[in-house]
Structure formats: C-alpha cells, structure tokens
Scaffold this motif. Structure first.
Motif, PDB file in Angstrom:
ATOM      1  N   ALA A   6     100.671  14.474   5.769  1.00 44.81           N
ATOM      2  CA  ALA A   6     101.581  13.890   4.783  1.00 44.81           C
ATOM      3  C   ALA A   6     102.619  13.022   5.466  1.00 44.81           C
ATOM      4  N   ASP A   7     102.796  11.801   4.952  1.00 45.57           N
ATOM      5  CA  ASP A   7     103.871  10.896   5.363  1.00 45.57           C
ATOM      6  C   ASP A   7     104.715  10.658   4.125  1.00 45.57           C
ATOM      7  N   ILE A   8     105.943  11.181   4.131  1.00 44.62           N
ATOM      8  CA  ILE A   8     106.787  11.121   2.945  1.00 44.62           C
ATOM      9  C   ILE A   8     107.939  10.153   3.178  1.00 44.62           C
ATOM     10  N   MET A   9     108.010   9.122   2.325  1.00 44.70           N
ATOM     11  CA  MET A   9     109.101   8.152   2.365  1.00 44.70           C
ATOM     12  C   MET A   9     109.862   8.137   1.045  1.00 44.70           C
ATOM     13  N   GLY A  10     109.251   8.640  -0.016  1.00 41.77           N
ATOM     14  CA  GLY A  10     109.831   8.579  -1.355  1.00 41.77           C
ATOM     15  C   GLY A  10     110.373   9.914  -1.823  1.00 41.77           C
ATOM     16  N   ASN A  11     110.389  10.091  -3.153  1.00 43.88           N
ATOM     17  CA  ASN A  11     110.948  11.285  -3.792  1.00 43.88           C
ATOM     18  C   ASN A  11     109.851  12.237  -4.233  1.00 43.88           C
ATOM     19  N   LEU A  12     110.060  13.517  -3.944  1.00 49.75           N
ATOM     20  CA  LEU A  12     109.132  14.558  -4.373  1.00 49.75           C
ATOM     21  C   LEU A  12     109.934  15.709  -4.949  1.00 49.75           C
ATOM     22  N   GLU A  13     109.582  16.103  -6.173  1.00 50.83           N
ATOM     23  CA  GLU A  13     110.176  17.271  -6.795  1.00 50.83           C
ATOM     24  C   GLU A  13     109.052  18.272  -7.014  1.00 50.83           C
ATOM     25  N   GLY A  14     108.997  19.292  -6.167  1.00 50.54           N
ATOM     26  CA  GLY A  14     107.936  20.286  -6.232  1.00 50.54           C
ATOM     27  C   GLY A  14     107.559  20.732  -4.837  1.00 50.54           C
ATOM     28  N   GLU A  15     106.518  21.526  -4.749  1.00 51.00           N
ATOM     29  CA  GLU A  15     106.078  22.044  -3.456  1.00 51.00           C
ATOM     30  C   GLU A  15     105.141  21.061  -2.773  1.00 51.00           C
ATOM     31  N   ILE A  16     105.150  21.121  -1.445  1.00 48.01           N
ATOM     32  CA  ILE A  16     104.200  20.320  -0.674  1.00 48.01           C
ATOM     33  C   ILE A  16     103.638  21.178   0.446  1.00 48.01           C
TER      34      ILE A  16
END
Length: 140
Positions: A65-75
């Motif tokens: 996973a490459d995260i640059m944005g918004n996440l609301e929840g589990e990863i």
C-alpha cells in the motif's frame, strides 16, 4: 535459458480517476490506483495506491500500500505500507512493515507483524514499575 511462463500471474493496473465516485466493494487480482472516491471495501492481491486527492471510506486489504490521500477505515497490508507526507488515515493500520514520511497523519491503532495479519509475532513487552534510584547516605 528462457524463463518459464507463469500462467497464474495476472499483471493488471486498474485506475479510478479523479472525478469518479464508486459506491460498493472492489476486488482485484492486479494493482489498483484510486484518485477519486470509494465508499466500500477494497480487496487487492497486488499494490494499492491512494493518490493525493483520493477519499476512501471502508476497509482496504492488499499486499502493498502507498497512501497519499484520505482513508477512513481499516487498512491491512500483508507486506509493506508506505504513508506519504499527504496521507491522512482515521482508522486502524495492520501491516508487515511500515514506512512513514514526515507529515503523514493517522489516528488509530497500528499493528506490525510478520505477515501483517493483525497478530504480531513478537510477544508484548512486560512493564515493570520504575524504582527511584537510591541515593548513598552521607556521613557527617
């Protein structure tokens, strides 16, 4: 000698564009990049990239996973999760390895284990009460 052809390996790159909104669950054997919005769960056998303007509300399960944005929840990332400086996560993170750039934000629990399965292989540390250091008595 030529390499044998692997029939089961799927190399697909799926992209959810900036102005696209999806409501529902997504499953993919290949990689996926989201620059738009997703309300639902995402299950990917490859790499998930959330672009700087991505907004995801749901559970994400992937290998990388490459995260640059918004996440609301589990990863959940079974191998490596990278939080870039623009990442904002509100939820729990579980991964095999974690890389965090300065500026990345997350609120929630973070679990890192051998396979990112949520059950870390290392035992929890035992905490012992801290004793103040004894001062030697002065002779007068």
């Amino acid at each position: 000698m030529a390499k044998p052809i692997i029939q089961n390996e799927v190399k697909a790159l799926n992209t959810i564009a900036k102005d696209t909104m999806i409501k529902g669950d997504i499953k993919s054997d290949g990689d996926i990049r989201i620059d738009g919005a997703l309300e639902g769960n995402l299950e990917c056998k490859g790499r998930v990239v959330l672009g700087p303007e991505a907004k995801v509300k749901g559970t994400v399960r992937c290998r990388l996973a490459d995260i640059m944005g918004n996440l609301e929840g589990e990863i959940f990332a079974s191998e490596l999760m990278t939080l870039k400086n623009t990442a904002v996560i509100n939820g729990d993170l579980t991964m095999g390895k974690l890389s965090v750039e300065p500026g990345a934000q997350f609120t929630g629990k973070c679990s890192m284990g051998s396979a990112g399965s949520g059950s870390a292989s290392a035992p929890k540390a035992q905490s012992a009460p801290v004793q103040p250091e004894a001062k030697p008595k002065e002779n007068k």
